[in-house]
Structure formats: C-alpha cells, structure tokens
Scaffold this motif. Structure first.
Motif, PDB file in Angstrom:
ATOM      1  N   UNK A  69       0.407   4.833  -9.540  1.00 24.60           N
ATOM      2  CA  UNK A  69       1.988   4.319  -9.162  1.00 24.60           C
ATOM      3  C   UNK A  69       2.047   5.033  -7.888  1.00 24.60           C
ATOM      4  N   UNK A  70       1.618   6.711  -7.338  1.00 17.46           N
ATOM      5  CA  UNK A  70       2.040   7.466  -6.341  1.00 17.46           C
ATOM      6  C   UNK A  70       1.793   6.664  -4.731  1.00 17.46           C
ATOM      7  N   UNK A  71       0.584   5.638  -4.335  1.00 23.67           N
ATOM      8  CA  UNK A  71       0.167   4.909  -3.145  1.00 23.67           C
ATOM      9  C   UNK A  71       1.795   4.008  -2.911  1.00 23.67           C
ATOM     10  N   UNK A  72       3.033   3.711  -4.094  1.00 24.02           N
ATOM     11  CA  UNK A  72       4.055   3.264  -3.679  1.00 24.02           C
ATOM     12  C   UNK A  72       4.374   3.335  -2.059  1.00 24.02           C
ATOM     13  N   UNK A  73       4.378   4.793  -1.870  1.00 26.50           N
ATOM     14  CA  UNK A  73       4.751   5.533  -0.690  1.00 26.50           C
ATOM     15  C   UNK A  73       4.056   4.729   0.380  1.00 26.50           C
ATOM     16  N   UNK A  74       2.789   4.573   0.117  1.00 30.13           N
ATOM     17  CA  UNK A  74       2.151   3.668   1.178  1.00 30.13           C
ATOM     18  C   UNK A  74       2.842   2.157   1.632  1.00 30.13           C
ATOM     19  N   UNK A  75       2.988   1.990   0.124  1.00 34.34           N
ATOM     20  CA  UNK A  75       3.023   0.346   0.508  1.00 34.34           C
ATOM     21  C   UNK A  75       4.275  -0.367   0.146  1.00 34.34           C
ATOM     22  N   UNK A  76       5.230   0.728   0.056  1.00 33.96           N
ATOM     23  CA  UNK A  76       7.283  -0.065  -0.238  1.00 33.96           C
ATOM     24  C   UNK A  76       7.561   0.951   0.735  1.00 33.96           C
ATOM     25  N   UNK A 338      -6.085  16.612   7.814  1.00 34.37           N
ATOM     26  CA  UNK A 338      -7.686  16.518   7.763  1.00 34.37           C
ATOM     27  C   UNK A 338      -8.497  14.906   6.771  1.00 34.37           C
ATOM     28  N   UNK A 339      -6.629  14.668   6.666  1.00 36.61           N
ATOM     29  CA  UNK A 339      -7.578  12.671   6.083  1.00 36.61           C
ATOM     30  C   UNK A 339      -6.845  12.275   6.776  1.00 36.61           C
ATOM     31  N   UNK A 340      -5.762  12.070   7.462  1.00 40.76           N
ATOM     32  CA  UNK A 340      -5.615  11.166   8.407  1.00 40.76           C
ATOM     33  C   UNK A 340      -4.325  10.361   7.474  1.00 40.76           C
ATOM     34  N   UNK A 341      -3.113   9.206   8.286  1.00 42.06           N
ATOM     35  CA  UNK A 341      -2.366   9.460   7.871  1.00 42.06           C
ATOM     36  C   UNK A 341      -2.472   8.125   7.311  1.00 42.06           C
ATOM     37  N   UNK A 342      -3.341   6.869   7.445  1.00 37.70           N
ATOM     38  CA  UNK A 342      -3.028   5.711   6.576  1.00 37.70           C
ATOM     39  C   UNK A 342      -2.935   5.169   5.416  1.00 37.70           C
ATOM     40  N   UNK A 343      -3.886   6.702   4.588  1.00 37.75           N
ATOM     41  CA  UNK A 343      -3.677   6.424   2.785  1.00 37.75           C
ATOM     42  C   UNK A 343      -2.672   7.623   2.906  1.00 37.75           C
ATOM     43  N   UNK A 344      -1.949   8.332   3.367  1.00 31.33           N
ATOM     44  CA  UNK A 344      -1.310   9.893   3.344  1.00 31.33           C
ATOM     45  C   UNK A 344      -1.094   9.203   1.558  1.00 31.33           C
ATOM     46  N   UNK A 345       0.190   8.863   1.712  1.00 27.36           N
ATOM     47  CA  UNK A 345       0.679   8.388   0.176  1.00 27.36           C
ATOM     48  C   UNK A 345      -0.535   8.546  -1.164  1.00 27.36           C
ATOM     49  N   UNK A 346      -1.602   7.626  -1.174  1.00 32.46           N
ATOM     50  CA  UNK A 346      -2.199   7.578  -2.262  1.00 32.46           C
ATOM     51  C   UNK A 346      -3.507   8.644  -2.253  1.00 32.46           C
ATOM     52  N   UNK A 347      -3.229   9.793  -0.705  1.00 33.75           N
ATOM     53  CA  UNK A 347      -4.392  10.896  -1.121  1.00 33.75           C
ATOM     54  C   UNK A 347      -2.773  12.428  -1.460  1.00 33.75           C
ATOM     55  N   UNK A 348      -1.804  12.389  -1.037  1.00 31.25           N
ATOM     56  CA  UNK A 348      -1.051  13.449  -1.035  1.00 31.25           C
ATOM     57  C   UNK A 348      -0.981  12.784  -2.610  1.00 31.25           C
ATOM     58  N   UNK A 349      -0.359  11.448  -2.941  1.00 32.84           N
ATOM     59  CA  UNK A 349      -0.486  11.903  -4.901  1.00 32.84           C
ATOM     60  C   UNK A 349      -1.763  12.217  -5.546  1.00 32.84           C
ATOM     61  N   UNK A 350      -2.836  11.858  -4.761  1.00 29.41           N
ATOM     62  CA  UNK A 350      -3.565  13.004  -6.151  1.00 29.41           C
ATOM     63  C   UNK A 350      -3.240  14.337  -5.877  1.00 29.41           C
ATOM     64  N   UNK A 351      -2.923  15.053  -5.064  1.00 29.95           N
ATOM     65  CA  UNK A 351      -2.704  16.162  -4.693  1.00 29.95           C
ATOM     66  C   UNK A 351      -1.121  16.821  -5.227  1.00 29.95           C
ATOM     67  N   UNK A 352      -0.534  15.545  -5.402  1.00 32.75           N
ATOM     68  CA  UNK A 352       0.851  15.784  -6.252  1.00 32.75           C
ATOM     69  C   UNK A 352       0.289  15.573  -7.330  1.00 32.75           C
ATOM     70  N   UNK A 353      -0.400  14.911  -8.305  1.00 28.96           N
ATOM     71  CA  UNK A 353      -1.069  14.660  -8.931  1.00 28.96           C
ATOM     72  C   UNK A 353      -1.700  16.185  -9.793  1.00 28.96           C
TER      73      UNK A 353
END
Length: 406
Positions: A69-76, A338-353
């Motif tokens: 659910x970390x990608x919620x930071x991209x969608x909510x 490195x990865x841009x910001x459009x999907x930053x929430x999803x990618x950061x959630x992977x790193x945070x996980x």
C-alpha cells in the motif's frame, strides 16, 4: 545565510509538514519502543529472544503492508492520507496502553511500526522528493530534522514519565498527542495540497534516460539489486543497537539514565551530517556519497564491543549517527534523480519496505544469538567488518552510476 533563510521562509509550510511527520514517527521507531522493553518483557513474560522474535514478525508484516500500500502516496492526496495515518497511529498507541494479551501486543507493534517506521517517514520523503527539485537535498535535510529533534527531546522525558506515571499511561499520553495535536496540525497545514510556487511540477522531474521509472523498471535495472545490502545495513544496525540497549546496559553495568545522553550525541551527529550530505548531494550528486556512507557506522558499532566507560557509548552513537544522517539525505535525493518523480511513492515504498525489513530481522537474529550466549557487544565487531566491506563495493557502484547519469 540570507538565501537559506529565504528558502525556509518561502517553503515553511511544506518543510514543516515534513518535519512534523518525521518527528512524530518517533512513536513507532525502535529506539522509542525499546525504552519500554523491560516493562513489556516483564509483563508478558518474554525473554530477549521471544521479544525479538515477536518484534521481528510484527515488523515483517508492517513491511509487507507498506510494500502493498505504499503507492497510496502516489494516488491519495497527502491532505487526506497523512491525517488518516495519524489517527491509525493514535489508535495503535492506545492499544499499547490498554492491551492485555500477547497476540494483541503483536498487532499493536505491527501498527506502530507500519505507521511510524513506515508510512510517516515514507510520506515525508515522498513529499520532499516531489515538491522540490534543485533544492531537494536541502529540503530533505530540513524535513529529516524531525528524527534527531525527537531523539534529543523525547528519551529523557519518556524515562521520567515511565518512572512517574507508569509505562501504560505514558502510551496513553502518546495517543492523545497524536490525536489532538498531530492530526489537527497536519489537516490545517495540508488544506491546500499543492506544489509550492516556482517549484517544478512532478511530471518534469525525470530520471535516468529522461523518463519516469516504474517500480518494475527499477527492479529490472542493475542498480537496485546492487544497492540492496546498502539499503538493508543502516536499518539493521541502527535498530539492534537501540533495541538491545537494556541488554547492553546489563552487560556493561550501565543504567538507562546514564546511557540516555547518547541519544543527544546520535541526534547531533545526525543533524550535522544530514545538512552536509544534503548540500553535497545537491552540489556533487547523491551517488558520490555512496562509498563513504557506511564507514562511520562500521567504526561506531565496532566501538561498542570493547567499551567499558559509558562515554564510549556516546562516541559510538555519535559516529553511527553520521551514517544515519547521510543516509536520510542520500536516499531522499538519489531516488528522484535516478527514477524520476511520477512513480516516486511506489519506488520509495520499495526502498522503505527494504529498510523496514532490515529493522525486522535485526532484533530476531541478534536476540536469538543473545539467548545462545553470544552477547550483543560481541556481535558488534562482525557488524563493523560488514560495513567496511560494503563501503569498498560501493566505490564500484558509484563509478558505474556516474557513467549512466553523465
């Protein structure tokens, strides 16, 4: 100095949100929960290994939920997500204050870790990465001040509260602070959820190859697997050092009150290194910090083993704090670059996980070793050697990434 003050004044609301989120994340951080470890183990009849295993399982579950659910930071919108997470956080603190059963303790630790260790920090760093571009390192460093600020101000207060009103009422007070202070402040600050004036829009901030990377793209690229042990190590070591402070106190003959000023040393070093690393990341590129990231942590954790005087505990935490401060600035700048910001929430959630996963496995592994007769100070020597070995490997990672970025 004038430009720094102007930057702070212009973006105070947005930087303040990041600071509040990282400050309040303290109530789900290992160093905070571990202050209650003695009482929790006594009430529930847990050994070091059993408490560590429960903590590991709960944190692993929080990491799994964060990945999902970390990608919620991209969608909510953050204006809705942050207050809702704060309310859930307050509910978890209330459960800690009132729960009686062992299974409910596990659920409580799971929620505390998911909200504090996971989502609060994740939301703060995702917001800084999305809201800022050229000054991203500076913004990340300022937002991350919440971590050391809490580490300086909270430990001695909590130790006094536990002695004065008991450990369960102390958690009740935490629940009130989250519900009656943090939630309203977040709601008021984020009523206008927008990018500050003059900052680039998120869609314009691309990464490697001038595109926005998805989480699947990042996993297929060589960099993320190469960074995996580097992402795991600071969380693992930083967590177990604080998690086992009661055990360390027993082995060394120190008291928690004597050890508490170590938090100030840790926090001071974290602040200084965060600002230096944030400036260096903006000026030279975050990837160039990789080879030096784990060197202080390796030296600091190795000092705990032979330490006899509590002053060496302060030194060790201070040196470890240099890595923690550098890491917070480095990842906050490197991922968007490195990865841009459009999907930053999803990618950061992977790193945070991954980071949360490392904090999960640490207490379990080290707790079992303690039960087997290998005390924690002895384990720290191996951790120091591991850090220095990874630092050598990071030289290659930085050089290859430098070629792709330039």
């Amino acid at each position: 100095m004038h430009s720094a003050l102007q930057f702070l004044k212009t973006n105070l609301r947005w930087l303040g949100v990041g600071f509040l989120l990282t400050f309040a994340s303290a109530f789900g951080q290992t160093w905070f929960i571990s202050l209650f470890a003695g009482e929790i183990k006594a009430v529930y009849g847990l050994s070091d290994g059993a408490w560590g295993s429960l903590y590991t399982l709960a944190t692993l579950c929080s990491a799994a939920l964060l990945f999902w659910r970390g990608s919620l930071a991209d969608t909510v919108a953050l204006s809705r997500l942050a207050p809702l997470m704060a309310l859930l956080f307050a509910g978890a603190a209330l459960m800690m204050a009132t729960g009686q059963s062992l299974w409910l303790l596990g659920v409580t630790v799971f929620l505390l870790r998911f909200c504090g260790q996971g989502m609060f920090t994740h939301m703060a760093m995702t917001a800084m990465g999305r809201w800022f571009d050229a000054t991203r390192g500076r913004a990340v460093a300022i937002a991350n001040l919440g971590h050391p600020a809490s580490e300086i101000t909270i430990p001695l207060l909590v130790v006094a509260l536990i002695a004065g009103i008991g450990w369960r009422p102390s958690w009740g007070l935490v629940a009130l602070v989250l519900a009656l202070v943090v939630v309203p402040v977040l709601w008021a600050s984020l009523r206008h959820d927008r990018t500050p004036h003059s900052m680039a829009t998120s869609d314009s901030m691309t990464g490697l190859q001038a595109r926005h990377w998805t989480r699947a793209d990042a996993l297929r690229h060589w960099l993320f697997p190469a960074l995996l042990p580097v992402l795991l190590t600071p969380g693992f070591i930083g967590t177990v050092v604080f998690f086992h402070q009661v055990h360390i106190a027993g082995v060394k003959g120190w008291t928690l009150a004597q050890m508490a000023p170590g938090y100030s040393a840790f926090a001071t070093a974290t602040v200084a290194s965060s600002f230096i690393a944030g400036w260096a990341a903006d000026r030279f590129g975050a990837h160039r910090l990789l080879p030096v990231l784990l060197v202080p942590m390796g030296l600091g954790v190795a000092l705990i083993g032979p330490a006899e005087n509590v002053l060496m505990w302060y030194v060790a935490l201070g040196v470890i704090g240099m890595t923690q401060g550098t890491a917070s600035a480095l990842w906050g700048v490197l991922f968007p670059a490195v990865y841009g910001t459009r999907h930053l929430g999803a990618i950061r959630s992977l790193g945070t996980t991954i980071m949360v996963f490392s904090t999960a496995i640490g207490p379990g592994i080290t707790g079992v070793l303690i039960d087997a007769g290998v005390d924690f100070p002895t384990q720290t020597l191996a951790m120091g050697l591991w850090c220095l070995t990874l630092a050598v490997g990071c030289v290659w990672v930085a050089r290859r990434l430098d070629q792709e970025l330039n």
